[in-house]
Design an enzyme around this catalytic site. Structure first.
Site, PDB file in Angstrom:
ATOM      1  N   MET A 139       0.833  -1.162  -0.012  1.00  0.00           N
ATOM      2  CA  MET A 139      -0.226  -0.089  -0.011  1.00  0.00           C
ATOM      3  C   MET A 139       1.164   1.239   0.129  1.00  0.00           C
ATOM      4  O   MET A 139       0.337   2.444   0.122  1.00  0.00           O
ATOM      5  CB  MET A 139      -0.951   0.022   1.216  1.00  0.00           C
ATOM      6  CG  MET A 139      -1.890  -1.280   1.324  1.00  0.00           C
ATOM      7  SD  MET A 139      -3.547  -0.758   1.992  1.00  0.00           S
ATOM      8  CE  MET A 139      -2.895  -0.655   3.660  1.00  0.00           C
ATOM      9  N   GLY A 140       2.104   1.242  -0.481  1.00  0.00           N
ATOM     10  CA  GLY A 140       3.218   2.206  -0.380  1.00  0.00           C
ATOM     11  C   GLY A 140       3.517   2.544   0.800  1.00  0.00           C
ATOM     12  O   GLY A 140       3.560   1.887   1.965  1.00  0.00           O
TER      13      GLY A 140
ATOM     14  N   LEU B  55       6.880   2.925   1.624  1.00  0.00           N
ATOM     15  CA  LEU B  55       7.665   1.841   1.684  1.00  0.00           C
ATOM     16  C   LEU B  55       8.726   2.008   2.704  1.00  0.00           C
ATOM     17  O   LEU B  55       9.335   3.069   2.936  1.00  0.00           O
ATOM     18  CB  LEU B  55       8.252   1.529   0.413  1.00  0.00           C
ATOM     19  CG  LEU B  55       7.167   1.263  -0.909  1.00  0.00           C
ATOM     20  CD1 LEU B  55       8.036   1.220  -2.319  1.00  0.00           C
ATOM     21  CD2 LEU B  55       6.250   0.309  -0.514  1.00  0.00           C
ATOM     22  N   HIS B  56       9.026   0.964   3.387  1.00  0.00           N
ATOM     23  CA  HIS B  56      10.190   1.005   4.176  1.00  0.00           C
ATOM     24  C   HIS B  56      10.936  -0.436   4.118  1.00  0.00           C
ATOM     25  O   HIS B  56      10.761  -0.990   3.261  1.00  0.00           O
ATOM     26  CB  HIS B  56       9.679   0.978   5.716  1.00  0.00           C
ATOM     27  CG  HIS B  56       8.687   0.003   6.250  1.00  0.00           C
ATOM     28  ND1 HIS B  56       8.652  -1.324   6.023  1.00  0.00           N
ATOM     29  CD2 HIS B  56       7.243   0.362   6.190  1.00  0.00           C
ATOM     30  CE1 HIS B  56       7.809  -2.095   6.120  1.00  0.00           C
ATOM     31  NE2 HIS B  56       6.666  -1.233   6.428  1.00  0.00           N
TER      32      HIS B  56
ATOM     33  N   HIS C  28       9.355  -3.812   3.156  1.00  0.00           N
ATOM     34  CA  HIS C  28       9.128  -3.933   1.715  1.00  0.00           C
ATOM     35  C   HIS C  28      10.400  -4.068   0.962  1.00  0.00           C
ATOM     36  O   HIS C  28      10.464  -4.911   0.171  1.00  0.00           O
ATOM     37  CB  HIS C  28       8.388  -2.604   1.264  1.00  0.00           C
ATOM     38  CG  HIS C  28       7.061  -2.545   1.731  1.00  0.00           C
ATOM     39  ND1 HIS C  28       6.995  -1.270   2.673  1.00  0.00           N
ATOM     40  CD2 HIS C  28       6.093  -2.856   1.899  1.00  0.00           C
ATOM     41  CE1 HIS C  28       5.796  -1.041   3.230  1.00  0.00           C
ATOM     42  NE2 HIS C  28       5.240  -2.169   2.519  1.00  0.00           N
TER      43      HIS C  28
ATOM     44  N   GLY D  53       5.438 -10.152   4.428  1.00  0.00           N
ATOM     45  CA  GLY D  53       6.041 -10.113   5.479  1.00  0.00           C
ATOM     46  C   GLY D  53       5.266 -10.640   6.779  1.00  0.00           C
ATOM     47  O   GLY D  53       4.265 -10.765   6.779  1.00  0.00           O
ATOM     48  N   GLN D  54       6.171 -11.439   7.494  1.00  0.00           N
ATOM     49  CA  GLN D  54       5.880 -12.321   8.623  1.00  0.00           C
ATOM     50  C   GLN D  54       5.016 -11.443   9.629  1.00  0.00           C
ATOM     51  O   GLN D  54       4.013 -11.667  10.449  1.00  0.00           O
ATOM     52  CB  GLN D  54       6.739 -12.963   9.418  1.00  0.00           C
ATOM     53  CG  GLN D  54       6.399 -13.744  10.707  1.00  0.00           C
ATOM     54  CD  GLN D  54       5.540 -14.760  10.728  1.00  0.00           C
ATOM     55  OE1 GLN D  54       5.481 -15.476   9.726  1.00  0.00           O
ATOM     56  NE2 GLN D  54       5.006 -15.383  11.884  1.00  0.00           N
TER      57      GLN D  54
ATOM     58  N   ASP E  96       2.488  -9.370   9.122  1.00  0.00           N
ATOM     59  CA  ASP E  96       1.183  -9.438   8.741  1.00  0.00           C
ATOM     60  C   ASP E  96       0.821 -10.763   9.067  1.00  0.00           C
ATOM     61  O   ASP E  96       0.376 -11.276   8.104  1.00  0.00           O
ATOM     62  CB  ASP E  96       0.941  -8.777   7.543  1.00  0.00           C
ATOM     63  CG  ASP E  96       1.282  -7.280   7.423  1.00  0.00           C
ATOM     64  OD1 ASP E  96       0.899  -6.521   8.584  1.00  0.00           O
ATOM     65  OD2 ASP E  96       1.744  -6.707   6.742  1.00  0.00           O
TER      66      ASP E  96
ATOM     67  N   ARG F  22       2.475   2.459   9.497  1.00  0.00           N
ATOM     68  CA  ARG F  22       1.779   3.185  10.513  1.00  0.00           C
ATOM     69  C   ARG F  22       2.529   3.666  11.677  1.00  0.00           C
ATOM     70  O   ARG F  22       2.208   4.531  12.293  1.00  0.00           O
ATOM     71  CB  ARG F  22       0.715   2.215  11.169  1.00  0.00           C
ATOM     72  CG  ARG F  22      -0.407   2.131  10.039  1.00  0.00           C
ATOM     73  CD  ARG F  22      -1.653   1.230  10.732  1.00  0.00           C
ATOM     74  NE  ARG F  22      -2.847   1.386   9.922  1.00  0.00           N
ATOM     75  CZ  ARG F  22      -3.302   0.454   9.223  1.00  0.00           C
ATOM     76  NH1 ARG F  22      -2.564  -0.589   8.888  1.00  0.00           N
ATOM     77  NH2 ARG F  22      -4.388   0.456   8.186  1.00  0.00           N
TER      78      ARG F  22
HETATM   79  O1  PAF Z   1       0.161  -5.934   3.353  1.00  0.00           O
HETATM   80  C1  PAF Z   1      -0.600  -4.699   2.755  1.00  0.00           C
HETATM   81  O2  PAF Z   1       0.021  -3.875   2.533  1.00  0.00           O
HETATM   82  C2  PAF Z   1      -1.947  -5.158   2.072  1.00  0.00           C
HETATM   83  O3  PAF Z   1      -2.767  -5.795   3.094  1.00  0.00           O
HETATM   84  C3  PAF Z   1      -1.905  -5.631   0.757  1.00  0.00           C
HETATM   85  C4  PAF Z   1      -1.407  -7.155   0.876  1.00  0.00           C
HETATM   86  C5  PAF Z   1      -1.092  -5.002  -0.154  1.00  0.00           C
HETATM   87  C6  PAF Z   1      -3.360  -5.615   0.311  1.00  0.00           C
HETATM   88  O4  PAF Z   1      -3.722  -4.511   0.050  1.00  0.00           O
END
Ligand code: PAF
Length: 289
Positions: A38-39, A41-42, A45, A156-157, A159, A196
């Site tokens: 979802m952008g 980025l860190h 990612h 990533g683990q 999530d 976040r």
């Molecule tokens: O983990 C995320 O950033 C989001 O849940 C994903 C997998 C890109 C879906 O919107």
């Protein structure tokens, strides 16, 4: 690095990538590694992107703040959107073929009405306070996989619940994508990286360490032979509650496939928690082996 905003162009690029001329003049399959994001980025990612590069011929990253995975009252409006910064970071890392950056109308045009629901798994843990969140995730990931047709997708683990749900989705719907889950990337002091974290004030950033401290407590109790999940959870709750600004959403120890609570710690059980630090809800987890 290309930036593509339409599904049609993205499909064309995927077809091009899948078939490139081999040196012998014939055509051979190229593999595509996909990192959906979802952008904002860190380094978390970036670690997914680097692994995707090592394991595939081409890498596609998507950036889409998916409205249907936010519940009413959540941070959809406020979620960090920083495309220029993200592009700069990706250019610095290098090796990303395409950033797929659709807008909401492209993904959910008028009349859109289908959703994917990974029933029970989506209602537990985060799902019990974020109603519909995982259906939103499962739906967008299904759509993205249908557009990008990756050979492998990287998550990533951190999530953890999302990864369990996506693996289930792939198995249940017979999707031909390999799901790779990579370790959580942490700051030096242990805080799990998250887009976040940007919401946290200096003091809250410090308070947020209570999540990792609680997980370390769980790990050390399990390592020293404690097998009673209830006792470990109680200790974790005590650790979090020592931080005044914290408010626990849940602290659980679950089976890594079913996400059901376990009574007794066995190999692979996962300690997971979600905690509010001020107005920011953070999650983290650790595997107790
Ligand atoms: O983990 C995320 O950033 C989001 O849940 C994903 C997998 C890109 C879906 O919107």
């Amino acid at each position: 690095m290309r930036l593509i905003t339409t599904i049609r162009e993205m499909r064309d690029r995927v077809s091009e990538l899948k078939l490139i001329k081999s040196t012998s003049g014939g055509r051979e399959n190229q593999t595509i590694g996909f990192v959906p994001t979802m952008g904002a980025l860190h380094e978390g990612h970036l670690s997914l992107i680097r692994t995707a590069q090592k394991e595939n011929d081409a890498v596609i990253v998507s950036i889409f703040v998916n409205p249907i995975q936010f519940c009413p009252g959540e941070d959809f409006q406020r979620y960090p959107r920083q495309l220029e910064q993200d592009k700069e970071l990706l250019n610095r890392v290098g090796g990303v073929d395409t950033v797929f950056y659709p807008d909401i109308k492209e993904m959910y045009p008028e009349g859109y009405c289908t959703s994917v629901d990974v029933k029970n798994l989506g209602n537990r843990l985060c799902g019990s306070s974020r109603l519909g969140h995982f259906s939103g995730v499962a739906t967008v990931v299904t759509k993205l996989f249908n557009i990008v047709k990756p050979d492998a997708a990287y998550f990533g683990q951190k999530d953890f619940q999302q990864t369990v749900i996506i693996k289930r989705l792939i198995a249940d719907l017979n999707m031909d994508v390999e799901i790779k889950v990579l370790p959580t990337v942490r700051d030096e002091d242990g805080l799990a990286l998250s887009s976040r974290n940007q919401y946290l004030s200096r003091e809250e950033r410090q308070d947020a360490l209570c999540l990792y401290q609680a997980l370390l407590k769980a790990k050390s109790l399990a390592n020293s032979g404690e097998t009673d999940a209830k006792k470990i959870i109680k200790e974790m709750v005590n650790v979090v509650n020592r931080t005044q600004s914290s408010k626990i959403d849940y602290v659980s120890i679950v089976n890594p496939d079913t996400l059901e609570d376990v009574q007794e710690i066995k190999d692979g059980a996962v300690a997971a928690l979600a905690v509010w630090i001020g107005k920011t809800r953070l999650i983290d987890n650790i595997i107790l082996d």
